[in-house]
Design a protein around this motif. Structure first.
Motif, mmCIF file in Angstrom:
data_model
loop_
_atom_site.group_PDB
_atom_site.id
_atom_site.type_symbol
_atom_site.label_atom_id
_atom_site.label_comp_id
_atom_site.label_asym_id
_atom_site.label_seq_id
_atom_site.Cartn_x
_atom_site.Cartn_y
_atom_site.Cartn_z
ATOM 1 N N TRP A 184 -25.632 33.640 30.355
ATOM 2 C CA TRP A 184 -24.442 33.938 29.555
ATOM 3 C C TRP A 184 -24.580 35.229 28.766
ATOM 4 O O TRP A 184 -23.612 35.684 28.163
ATOM 5 C CB TRP A 184 -24.141 32.766 28.631
ATOM 6 C CG TRP A 184 -23.542 31.609 29.386
ATOM 7 C CD1 TRP A 184 -22.264 31.472 29.833
ATOM 8 C CD2 TRP A 184 -24.232 30.421 29.788
ATOM 9 N NE1 TRP A 184 -22.101 30.280 30.497
ATOM 10 C CE2 TRP A 184 -23.295 29.598 30.480
ATOM 11 C CE3 TRP A 184 -25.530 29.945 29.637
ATOM 12 C CZ2 TRP A 184 -23.620 28.367 31.013
ATOM 13 C CZ3 TRP A 184 -25.859 28.716 30.169
ATOM 14 C CH2 TRP A 184 -24.909 27.939 30.851
ATOM 15 N N GLY A 212 -22.126 22.235 27.437
ATOM 16 C CA GLY A 212 -22.719 22.113 26.114
ATOM 17 C C GLY A 212 -24.029 22.852 25.949
ATOM 18 O O GLY A 212 -24.696 22.695 24.927
ATOM 19 N N GLU A 214 -26.725 25.199 24.808
ATOM 20 C CA GLU A 214 -26.795 25.946 23.557
ATOM 21 C C GLU A 214 -26.654 27.436 23.786
ATOM 22 O O GLU A 214 -26.028 28.159 22.999
ATOM 23 C CB GLU A 214 -28.124 25.648 22.856
ATOM 24 C CG GLU A 214 -28.299 26.358 21.526
ATOM 25 C CD GLU A 214 -29.634 26.044 20.893
ATOM 26 O OE1 GLU A 214 -30.518 26.929 20.906
ATOM 27 O OE2 GLU A 214 -29.790 24.910 20.392
ATOM 28 N N ARG A 216 -24.919 28.933 26.053
ATOM 29 C CA ARG A 216 -23.507 29.233 26.282
ATOM 30 C C ARG A 216 -22.741 29.256 24.966
ATOM 31 O O ARG A 216 -21.913 30.151 24.719
ATOM 32 C CB ARG A 216 -22.912 28.181 27.222
ATOM 33 C CG ARG A 216 -21.441 28.375 27.534
ATOM 34 C CD ARG A 216 -20.948 27.357 28.552
ATOM 35 N NE ARG A 216 -19.565 27.618 28.922
ATOM 36 C CZ ARG A 216 -18.504 27.070 28.359
ATOM 37 N NH1 ARG A 216 -18.664 26.172 27.378
ATOM 38 N NH2 ARG A 216 -17.277 27.390 28.748
ATOM 39 N N ALA A 217 -22.987 28.280 24.123
ATOM 40 C CA ALA A 217 -22.269 28.205 22.851
ATOM 41 C C ALA A 217 -22.552 29.418 21.975
ATOM 42 O O ALA A 217 -21.644 29.982 21.350
ATOM 43 C CB ALA A 217 -22.649 26.925 22.115
ATOM 44 N N THR A 221 -19.806 32.252 20.899
ATOM 45 C CA THR A 221 -19.522 32.478 19.486
ATOM 46 C C THR A 221 -19.498 33.975 19.177
ATOM 47 O O THR A 221 -18.569 34.478 18.533
ATOM 48 C CB THR A 221 -20.569 31.779 18.602
ATOM 49 O OG1 THR A 221 -20.546 30.376 18.858
ATOM 50 C CG2 THR A 221 -20.289 32.024 17.124
ATOM 51 N N ARG A 242 -13.765 27.439 15.158
ATOM 52 C CA ARG A 242 -13.956 26.131 15.804
ATOM 53 C C ARG A 242 -12.902 25.897 16.879
ATOM 54 O O ARG A 242 -13.195 25.440 17.976
ATOM 55 C CB ARG A 242 -13.875 25.008 14.751
ATOM 56 C CG ARG A 242 -15.125 24.833 13.916
ATOM 57 C CD ARG A 242 -15.129 23.467 13.236
ATOM 58 N NE ARG A 242 -13.934 23.227 12.446
ATOM 59 C CZ ARG A 242 -13.828 23.523 11.155
ATOM 60 N NH1 ARG A 242 -14.835 24.074 10.517
ATOM 61 N NH2 ARG A 242 -12.705 23.253 10.492
ATOM 62 N N LEU A 245 -13.597 28.023 19.956
ATOM 63 C CA LEU A 245 -14.703 27.483 20.753
ATOM 64 C C LEU A 245 -14.252 26.282 21.569
ATOM 65 O O LEU A 245 -14.662 26.109 22.729
ATOM 66 C CB LEU A 245 -15.866 27.098 19.836
ATOM 67 C CG LEU A 245 -16.695 28.256 19.279
ATOM 68 C CD1 LEU A 245 -17.619 27.768 18.164
ATOM 69 C CD2 LEU A 245 -17.514 28.918 20.386
ATOM 70 N N VAL A 250 -16.329 24.440 24.710
ATOM 71 C CA VAL A 250 -17.571 24.085 24.030
ATOM 72 C C VAL A 250 -17.390 22.666 23.522
ATOM 73 O O VAL A 250 -16.505 22.410 22.696
ATOM 74 C CB VAL A 250 -17.877 25.057 22.881
ATOM 75 C CG1 VAL A 250 -19.082 24.577 22.076
ATOM 76 C CG2 VAL A 250 -18.124 26.459 23.421
ATOM 77 N N ASP A 252 -18.890 20.595 21.464
ATOM 78 C CA ASP A 252 -19.057 20.277 20.046
ATOM 79 C C ASP A 252 -19.045 21.572 19.241
ATOM 80 O O ASP A 252 -20.085 22.154 18.931
ATOM 81 C CB ASP A 252 -20.379 19.537 19.833
ATOM 82 C CG ASP A 252 -20.460 18.879 18.465
ATOM 83 O OD1 ASP A 252 -19.725 19.332 17.559
ATOM 84 O OD2 ASP A 252 -21.224 17.914 18.320
ATOM 85 N N PRO A 253 -17.863 22.098 18.906
ATOM 86 C CA PRO A 253 -17.789 23.365 18.185
ATOM 87 C C PRO A 253 -18.527 23.361 16.854
ATOM 88 O O PRO A 253 -19.120 24.374 16.473
ATOM 89 C CB PRO A 253 -16.285 23.564 17.985
ATOM 90 C CG PRO A 253 -15.648 22.773 19.075
ATOM 91 C CD PRO A 253 -16.534 21.578 19.250
ATOM 92 N N ALA A 256 -22.114 23.850 17.511
ATOM 93 C CA ALA A 256 -22.304 25.216 17.987
ATOM 94 C C ALA A 256 -22.330 26.202 16.824
ATOM 95 O O ALA A 256 -23.175 27.111 16.784
ATOM 96 C CB ALA A 256 -21.199 25.587 18.970
#
Length: 769
Positions: A184, A212, A214, A216-217, A221, A242, A245, A250, A252-253, A256
């Protein structure tokens, strides 16, 4: 339209919480286009960059690319969400938001690092987990070191191998290794969208690729915050980030965001919320109660710039805050506020507004000056007066066109008001378009003319006084015109470069579009009331000036134009709009008004669409300078828009091309654009967007308002576009009721910034003169 109020400088930047479209760019058509990646979803070839729909980069595509369960929100994330919402509502102290942060804030780079980062900054997010190394220099044959290994990784992930050089530039020599570890990070390359990065990651990671992840999140962001910067925001409210995202799948924004904060990818800030209109004042016994705040998240790059700018402006504002004593023998220096030369200069000023500005600048180190086109003469009079007193005074514009016009005005002011162009037609006035300036007056004083500079040239030490032994600009007074065009990073570098004791006057028209880059520096400074404000009382003359003045207060009025200064051309659709525009530029305006096609500028809301800059430029080239486009789509004689840096547009003309690249003439300055950069940095320029045209003026302007581009219209856009013509304005009008509605009801597109709050926290408000 009546009853609409003028846009208030206090609105916009630090109030409200605009979100960011994770795929779109809001008014991104007004921004310099990103280079295309050649990647479609999953790495396939796609349409050229910037075409309709390209900016959307649907978030839903990212959702389809990476399938997976939503997962259960962790206890830590639940706690974060609760803390953020409590802070936003005022129930808890903002300090609670930081209590569980595991990682310290990364050390801030020094100012030179920020300057280098700006010069090479990509349009999309920096690599959020492993920051890219400094850009490597090209090796033998011009290839970036590491490109060969990158090509292999790109091929394995189904991405175009032609991206290798750009990936290596952004991620450094270890780019191939970085992509294998975190696919990513491809989002750090300008023009790559989330769905494309997801397809690349899925090809490399296989079943291990999950929404999900991490990595990627964190990448998303940073990418979302950079996309917000393209829309002018320097930070986003936590709730907006949020939501963004969640739109890019995502799961769980909240978690994240917590991870991004702990990793130092984003920084957290708190701004006190303004009291709602009509709210009861806080009682004395409530003084110790927590004031409601909003939580903002932003990138280190823009946080540093805003904080540095706020500190620098406070330093300048305090220059003459305390009385200064003269020398023992009673003599004072020319720059002292009590020097008699200031009052003499004010008494000799050409207008009352110019006199007011001179007196205010004499007593203060920082002044905000606002007014229309005619008011530009007032800071010029100030600089001329200061130079006559022996001070090192300079006036800066953002474009070469603006610099030349300022040089001519400065020479005229230094000559006691005698025009630098004595042979001008008294009926039409001097031609103050791109070809005017000191070059039109061989007897102009070179030293006086050299006091007019461009902001870019001043910062690069290519123009102006140079720097002293401490590295600051060797000047006593600087007036910056078209100040609304200053983005936060440029403004920070400029203020940091001013020495202690210098005076800074930021002058501009508050009705025009804000900067192409992030921030709203001039509007935030005015809203914060951090310094004296001088509002010019000099109106813009003529029918165009009358029209613009009405737009500025939300009224689109009919004006009397006996000399055809303003002409409305109604059209039914985009095709007719293009046809009538070409007819106006090539035939009607030259024949009826006497202004040739090369002095007429076309302005339209966006690059894409059936009547965007691409379509209009193609039609205008076919009529005005037909040719095969054998030099990367360009021919000698083509008008072009050259973008040497994000947010900066330089009009020019193609001269020729050779092995070194495309040769341009930009307002008399020769420019060579390397072949590999032509597609990214050069566009045809018969038609521009309003952001590209801001700060420049032409003898005639043709503003095209097709019916399919009305969504982006605002009062500021109309005000800016209509004000680019000096002697003539034609409006190709297909927007119907959307035009008066935008003027009356939509002052501007909001931006989230921190500068106003930072300035207000430093000192009490200043009076408005």
């Amino acid at each position: 339209m009546t009853g609409a109020q003028a846009p208030s400088a206090g609105h916009g930047g630090t109030s409200g919480g605009p979100g960011v479209d994770p795929g779109g760019a809001g008014d991104a058509e007004e921004r310099p286009a990103e280079a295309g990646t050649g990647m479609g979803p999953g790495g396939s070839a796609s349409a050229a960059p910037g075409e309709p729909g390209e900016a959307q980069a649907p978030a839903e595509a990212g959702a389809r690319d990476v399938q997976g369960g939503q997962g259960r929100r962790s206890a830590a994330a639940e706690a974060l969400a609760a803390a953020v919402r409590a802070v936003e509502s005022g129930e808890r102290s903002a300090a609670s938001f930081f209590n569980d942060a595991a990682a310290p804030r990364p050390a801030a780079p020094a100012a030179p690092e920020r300057e280098r980062a700006r010069a090479a900054a990509p349009a999309s997010a920096p690599a959020p987990v492993r920051p890219p190394s400094a850009r490597p220099a090209p090796g033998p044959g011009g290839e970036i070191p590491g490109s060969g290994d990158v090509r292999q990784v790109l091929a394995a992930g189904g991405a175009p191998e032609t991206l290798a050089g750009r990936v290596a530039e952004v991620l450094g020599e270890r780019a191939a290794e970085a992509l294998r570890e975190d696919p990513w990070q491809l989002l750090a390359v300008p023009g790559v969208r989330p769905d494309q990065a997801d397809g690349f990651a899925r090809a490399l990671l296989g079943p291990d690729c999950e929404p999900g992840d991490e990595r990627r999140a964190l990448a998303l962001t940073g990418w979302l915050l950079e996309r917000a910067a393209l829309e002018g925001h320097t930070a986003l409210e936590s709730s907006a980030l949020r939501e963004a995202l969640a739109k890019v799948s995502v799961p769980d924004p909240d978690e994240a965001l917590r991870t991004a904060i702990a990793e130092g990818v984003v920084l957290v800030f708190q701004d006190a919320l303004d009291a709602a209109p009509g709210a009861r004042p806080r009682a004395a016994e409530d003084e110790d109660a927590e004031q409601p705040v909003r939580v903002l998240l932003g990138l280190d790059r823009y946080a540093l710039a805003e904080e540095s700018l706020a500190d620098g402006l406070a330093r300048l504002a305090s220059t003459f805050a305390s009385p200064q004593g003269g020398a023992a023998d009673g003599e004072v220096s020319a720059g002292d506020p009590s020097a008699p030369g200031w009052e003499s200069a004010a008494a000799a000023a050409p207008t009352a507004s110019a006199a007011e500005l001179i007196r205010t600048a004499a007593a203060h180190g920082l002044v905000a000056h606002s007014g229309g086109e005619a008011a530009r003469a007032e800071p010029v009079a100030l600089v001329a007066a200061a130079r006559a007193m022996g001070l090192r005074a300079y006036v800066a514009a953002h474009s070469e066109d603006g610099r030349r016009r300022l040089a001519a005005s400065l020479s005229e002011a230094a000559n006691g008001g005698r025009s630098a162009a004595p042979d001008s037609d008294p009926d039409t006035g001097p031609d103050t378009g791109p070809d005017t300036g000191p070059d039109a007056d061989p007897d102009a004083d070179p030293d006086t003319a050299s006091a007019a500079v461009t902001v870019a040239g001043l910062l690069a030490d290519a123009e102006g006084p140079g720097r002293d032994e401490e590295g600051t600009l060797a000047l006593d007074l600087l007036a910056v015109l078209d100040a609304p065009q200053l983005d936060v990073e440029t403004a920070a570098m400029l203020v940091e470069s001013l020495p202690d004791g210098a005076r800074l006057v930021l002058s501009g028209d508050p009705g025009v579009l804000w900067s192409a880059g992030p921030g709203r520096v001039f509007a935030d400074l005015v809203a914060a009331r951090r310094c004296p404000q001088v509002v010019s009382r000099t109106p813009d003359p003529g029918p165009i000036g009358e029209l613009i003045s009405g737009i500025g207060i939300g009224e689109l009025n009919q004006v009397e134009a006996p000399g055809k200064e303003v002409v409305i051309v109604p059209v039914r659709d985009a095709g007719e709009a293009v046809h009538r525009t070409v007819q106006l530029v090539a035939d009607s305006v030259p024949r009826a008004i006497g202004i040739p096609a090369e002095q007429t500028q076309v302005i339209t809301p966006g690059h894409g669409g059936a009547a965007g800059t691409r379509a209009l430029n193609a039609a205008l080239k076919d009529r005005l300078n037909p040719g095969p486009g054998r030099f990367g789509g360009f021919d000698p004689g083509d008008r072009v828009a050259y973008s040497p840096a994000p947010g900066r547009t330089v009009p020019g003309t193609v001269v020729s091309a050779d092995a070194e690249g495309l040769r341009l003439d930009c307002a008399g300055a020769p420019v060579v654009v390397e072949r590999a950069e032509v597609g990214e940095l050069v566009r045809h320029g018969w038609a521009l967007t309003a952001h590209q045209a801001a700060g420049a003026r032409w003898p005639a302007a043709v503003v095209v308002l097709p019916g399919d581009a009305t969504a982006g219209l605002t009062r500021a856009w109309v005000y800016t576009a209509f004000g680019r013509g000096e002697r003539h304005l034609s409006v190709v009008h297909g927007a119907e009721s959307a035009l008066p509605k935008a003027v009356a009801e939509i002052p501007f597109k909001d931006r989230t910034t921190r500068l106003r709050a930072l300035l207000q926290a430093q000192a009490p408000t200043a009076p408005t003169d």
